[in-house]
Structures are given as C-alpha cells and as structure tokens.
Write a protein that holds these residues in place. Structure first.
Motif, PDB file in Angstrom:
ATOM      1  N   ILE A  72      12.112   2.794   0.922  1.00  0.00           N
ATOM      2  CA  ILE A  72      11.207   3.711   1.620  1.00  0.00           C
ATOM      3  C   ILE A  72      11.848   4.089   2.948  1.00  0.00           C
ATOM      4  O   ILE A  72      12.190   3.223   3.750  1.00  0.00           O
ATOM      5  N   PRO A  73      12.040   5.385   3.202  1.00  0.00           N
ATOM      6  CA  PRO A  73      12.698   5.804   4.450  1.00  0.00           C
ATOM      7  C   PRO A  73      11.884   5.442   5.682  1.00  0.00           C
ATOM      8  O   PRO A  73      10.659   5.286   5.618  1.00  0.00           O
ATOM      9  N   ALA A  82      10.233  -4.651   5.605  1.00  0.00           N
ATOM     10  CA  ALA A  82       9.770  -4.888   4.247  1.00  0.00           C
ATOM     11  C   ALA A  82       9.836  -3.606   3.418  1.00  0.00           C
ATOM     12  O   ALA A  82      10.188  -3.637   2.232  1.00  0.00           O
ATOM     13  N   CYS A  83       9.515  -2.477   4.038  1.00  0.00           N
ATOM     14  CA  CYS A  83       9.581  -1.199   3.323  1.00  0.00           C
ATOM     15  C   CYS A  83      11.001  -0.875   2.856  1.00  0.00           C
ATOM     16  O   CYS A  83      11.203  -0.235   1.817  1.00  0.00           O
ATOM     17  N   SER A  84      11.981  -1.332   3.616  1.00  0.00           N
ATOM     18  CA  SER A  84      13.377  -1.039   3.251  1.00  0.00           C
ATOM     19  C   SER A  84      13.763  -1.688   1.939  1.00  0.00           C
ATOM     20  O   SER A  84      14.708  -1.247   1.267  1.00  0.00           O
ATOM     21  N   LEU A  85      13.049  -2.742   1.498  1.00  0.00           N
ATOM     22  CA  LEU A  85      13.320  -3.372   0.205  1.00  0.00           C
ATOM     23  C   LEU A  85      13.120  -2.395  -0.943  1.00  0.00           C
ATOM     24  O   LEU A  85      13.761  -2.507  -1.985  1.00  0.00           O
ATOM     25  N   MET A 133       7.244   4.390   9.279  1.00  0.00           N
ATOM     26  CA  MET A 133       6.620   4.464  10.596  1.00  0.00           C
ATOM     27  C   MET A 133       5.225   5.083  10.518  1.00  0.00           C
ATOM     28  O   MET A 133       4.366   4.825  11.363  1.00  0.00           O
ATOM     29  N   GLN A 134       4.984   5.894   9.487  1.00  0.00           N
ATOM     30  CA  GLN A 134       3.627   6.398   9.265  1.00  0.00           C
ATOM     31  C   GLN A 134       2.706   5.251   8.854  1.00  0.00           C
ATOM     32  O   GLN A 134       1.531   5.213   9.238  1.00  0.00           O
ATOM     33  N   ALA A 171       0.842  -1.198   0.000  1.00  0.00           N
ATOM     34  CA  ALA A 171       0.000   0.000   0.000  1.00  0.00           C
ATOM     35  C   ALA A 171       0.876   1.248   0.000  1.00  0.00           C
ATOM     36  O   ALA A 171       0.609   2.220  -0.725  1.00  0.00           O
ATOM     37  N   ALA A 172       1.953   1.235   0.805  1.00  0.00           N
ATOM     38  CA  ALA A 172       2.900   2.354   0.815  1.00  0.00           C
ATOM     39  C   ALA A 172       3.600   2.474  -0.534  1.00  0.00           C
ATOM     40  O   ALA A 172       3.797   3.587  -1.062  1.00  0.00           O
ATOM     41  N   VAL A 173       3.982   1.337  -1.113  1.00  0.00           N
ATOM     42  CA  VAL A 173       4.648   1.330  -2.422  1.00  0.00           C
ATOM     43  C   VAL A 173       3.740   1.936  -3.484  1.00  0.00           C
ATOM     44  O   VAL A 173       4.172   2.766  -4.301  1.00  0.00           O
ATOM     45  N   HIS A 174       2.457   1.545  -3.480  1.00  0.00           N
ATOM     46  CA  HIS A 174       1.504   2.075  -4.461  1.00  0.00           C
ATOM     47  C   HIS A 174       1.278   3.568  -4.257  1.00  0.00           C
ATOM     48  O   HIS A 174       1.204   4.333  -5.221  1.00  0.00           O
TER      49      HIS A 174
END
Length: 410
Positions: free
Chosen positions: A360-361, A354-357, A366-367, A312-315
């Motif tokens: 994503i900072p 997972a976000c670090s892949l 954390m948001q 969802a963050a990636v999109h």
C-alpha cells in the motif's frame, strides 16, 4: 451545620482517589452538556495537570531507577525477565486478536486526500535504528524530550556505577528519590481536578459527532481492546498466578486505566503506575524499572490499532490476506508497537510500516493515519488505558508469581 459536622471539602478529601476521579468525570460531563462554552475554558486545567505529570515523569524515572540500582543489595531478587516476557507475549497476543477480529468483522474506509502534517518512519529497520539512537541519546536531551529509553539507559548505567560509591552517596540518592516521590504524590492528588478539565473541554470542543461515520471501525477497535483487557490479559495472569486474576485486573483498570484514558499518554501515567505498584506491595527494585520500560515497549493497544487500521485499508482496497501474511502482520505490529511513542497518537504514525507489507503506497497509508486522528478521541484514550494498566498488571503478576514460586520451593 453543627460544629462537629465535617465540611464538604473535608468529606471529599476522605474519599479514595478513584472516587474523587469519578466525581470529577461526572462533573466534567455535566458541565460540557449544560454549559459548553464554560467547559471549553477548562481546557487549561487539564493541560496544566497533564503537563505536570509529563514534567515529573522523566526526572522521577531517572532518579528512582538510579537509586533502586545503586541501593540494590547483593542477593536481592528482581523479576525483570518474566515481566519482559509477559510484555512481549501480551503485545503479540493483542495483535493476533486484532487480526482475528478484523477477519471476522472487516471494516471499510472512505479514503480521500487529507492534509495531515506527520512524518512516519520508512521501515522496521528505521524503527530499530531509532530505538538504538534513543539508547545512546545525550542524558540532558533525554530528560528534556522525555526519551524514556535513553533515560533508562543512563539511569541503569549511573546506578551501577554508584553502587560502588560510599554509603553516604547512596543515602543521599535515596533521600533524593523520596523527595521526588513526594512531589509526584502531590501532583497525583490533583488528578480529579485535571480529569474534570480534560473531560469537560474535550466533550465541549470535539463531542462525538465526528465519530458517527466510523462506528463499525471503532466497534472493532474498542471490542478488541476490551477483549484483551477482560479476557486475554486475565488468561495470561491466570497462567502466571494459577488463581482468579480478575481482582488484580479490575484494580489495575480502575486505578491506572481511568487516569490513562483521560491523559492519553503512557508516559504521563508513569507516576500513577508507580504509586499503584507501591500500594500493591510490589518490589520497588522491580517496578521502578518495569513501569517506565512498559510505557515504552508494552503496547498491546498500539498493536491493536496498527493491525485493525491496516487490515481496514487492506479490505477497502480488496487485497487478499492469507494466514502466513496475517501472522507476519502480528509480528510486525508487535515490533512497531514497541517503537510507538509514549504520547497521544504515537501508534498512528507507525501504520504506514504495516501497510507497506501489502504494497500500500504511503499516500494511501497516510490517509489511514488521518482516519486514526478522526477517531482518536476514543481510540487513543482506550489504547492508552489498556497499555498503561497492563504495565502494572503484568508487573504485579510477575512479582507475585515469582514470590509464590519461591515460597513453594522453600
């Protein structure tokens, strides 16, 4: 009322535990709707119940695993290896389902600054190091902090050592195990009252108003969990048993998933799962180890949460995801899920890994964690219900499958 007519209390006692829990659930919803202020005061009842479960779980696991290994007879079959395989397969399959669902139904987040006081791991290596440190934790500290990896390690070590002790020592250990089990059964008998307090106070305090802005995200999350619970897991069980898996699936969801949904803690639901495993007639030497182990590493729901919120963050950020990266995310999500804490909201703290892949900072990651806390009323409950019910499901599938295999060979 005639003298021969049973009282309402006696009639309630004659009902099955699941029926009593459903009555407590309905009563909690009704109280929250019609007397919200009174319902808020029932939070203490729910806290007492969850605290009691968390209190008995560590000592139960330690004593039961140690007694099972110490009294294990040479040549007696256990089925830990196939259960471990099912745990890992189920967790990875859940992550793949989440990747597919997030690709077909992409979610967008409103990312803003949220002050969430959490500390997330810095990388996969840190998760693995943390797991290793948990194994070698001080036994007293492991029991006090409900570190089930450490408890299992010490219980296995002590059990192996006591196997060489005298018969009297092993009999005492067996009696101690039976005594702790009786205490656990007493605690579980209060589940309807505890769930009544949890439901009433949660609905009266939080309600579902905070979830309206995240309906789509919740639909994807809960849809994935339902798909895994009602389609993917039955397929895995059918592959293992070669017969209709749904009677076993429904039993596990009804008798383990309901309590896990409201306690929101895989660790707190360990006593419930041990009791259910016993009623299903499974091998005590097997389920006494596989159930507490599953509460730590069998995390299909956590894998779904990590994957869906990350994508969802990636999109939202407009990052393109190719198939190899999606597969890598599934593997990472499965590994991260195995490191998720057995307490409410534990999987959310692993989302930054997972976000670090995707570069994503951590500030944005954390948001995303904060969004997870907002929808946690339903997300974490459903996640725990899936995780905990699957512990019993895969343990039963492995035990029954290996027994049937042995019968065919005989």
């Amino acid at each position: 009322m005639t003298a021969s007519s049973p009282s309402l209390w006696l009639r309630l006692q004659r009902l099955s535990l699941v029926t009593q829990i459903i009555i407590g659930l309905i009563a909690g919803i009704a109280l929250a709707l019609f007397a919200p202020e009174v319902a808020k005061s029932t939070a203490f009842i729910g806290k007492v119940f969850v605290s009691a479960l968390k209190a008995v779980a560590p000592i139960l696991v330690f004593v039961l695993v140690m007694a099972s290994i110490a009294n294990h007879k040479h040549g007696q079959e256990t089925h830990i290896r196939p259960i471990l395989f099912l745990y890992l397969l189920g967790t990875f399959a859940a992550a793949v389902v989440a990747v597919v669902a997030s690709t077909l139904f992409p979610s967008s987040l409103v990312l803003a600054t949220h002050d969430v006081a959490v500390t997330a791991p810095g990388g996969i290596s840190e998760v693995l190091q943390s797991l290793l440190l948990s194994v070698v934790d001080n036994p007293v500290s492991a029991l006090m902090n409900a570190n089930f990896i450490g408890i299992l390690a010490w219980a296995i070590g002590m059990g192996v050592a006591i196997r060489h002790a005298g018969d009297t020592t092993r009999e005492v250990l067996g009696d101690l195990s039976n005594g702790v089990t009786l205490i656990v059964r007493l605690v579980i008998r209060f589940a309807p009252l505890g769930i009544f307090g949890l439901v009433a106070s949660t609905l009266a305090t939080s309600g579902f108003g905070a979830l309206i802005g995240y309906v789509h995200l919740l639909a994807v999350l809960l849809g994935c969990m339902l798909f895994v619970a009602l389609v993917m897991n039955p397929v895995i069980v059918f592959w293992k048993l070669r017969r209709n898996p749904y009677p076993l699936v429904i039993t596990c969801l009804r008798e383990s998933g309901i309590t896990a949904f409201f306690t929101r803690s895989s660790a707190a639901n360990i006593p419930v799962n041990l009791e259910l495993s016993k009623r299903l007639g499974l091998h005590e030497d097997t389920y006494s180890v596989s159930i507490p182990l599953g509460a730590t590493i069998n995390m299909a729901g956590a894998a779904i949460t990590i994957t869906v919120l990350t994508l969802a963050a990636v999109h939202t950020l407009g990052i393109t995801v190719d198939i190899p990266t999606a597969i890598l995310l599934s593997v990472v999500a499965a590994i991260c899920a195995c490191g998720a804490s057995g307490v409410a909201g534990g999987s959310l703290l692993l989302i930054p890994l997972a976000c670090s892949l995707f570069g994503i900072p951590s500030e944005i990651a954390m948001q995303v964690v904060a969004v997870g806390f907002i929808i946690g009323v339903l997300q974490d409950s459903a996640e725990t219900a899936l995780n905990s019910s699957t512990d019993v499901l895969f343990t039963a599938a492995a035990c029954l499958g290996e027994d049937e295999k042995a019968q065919r060979l005989a």
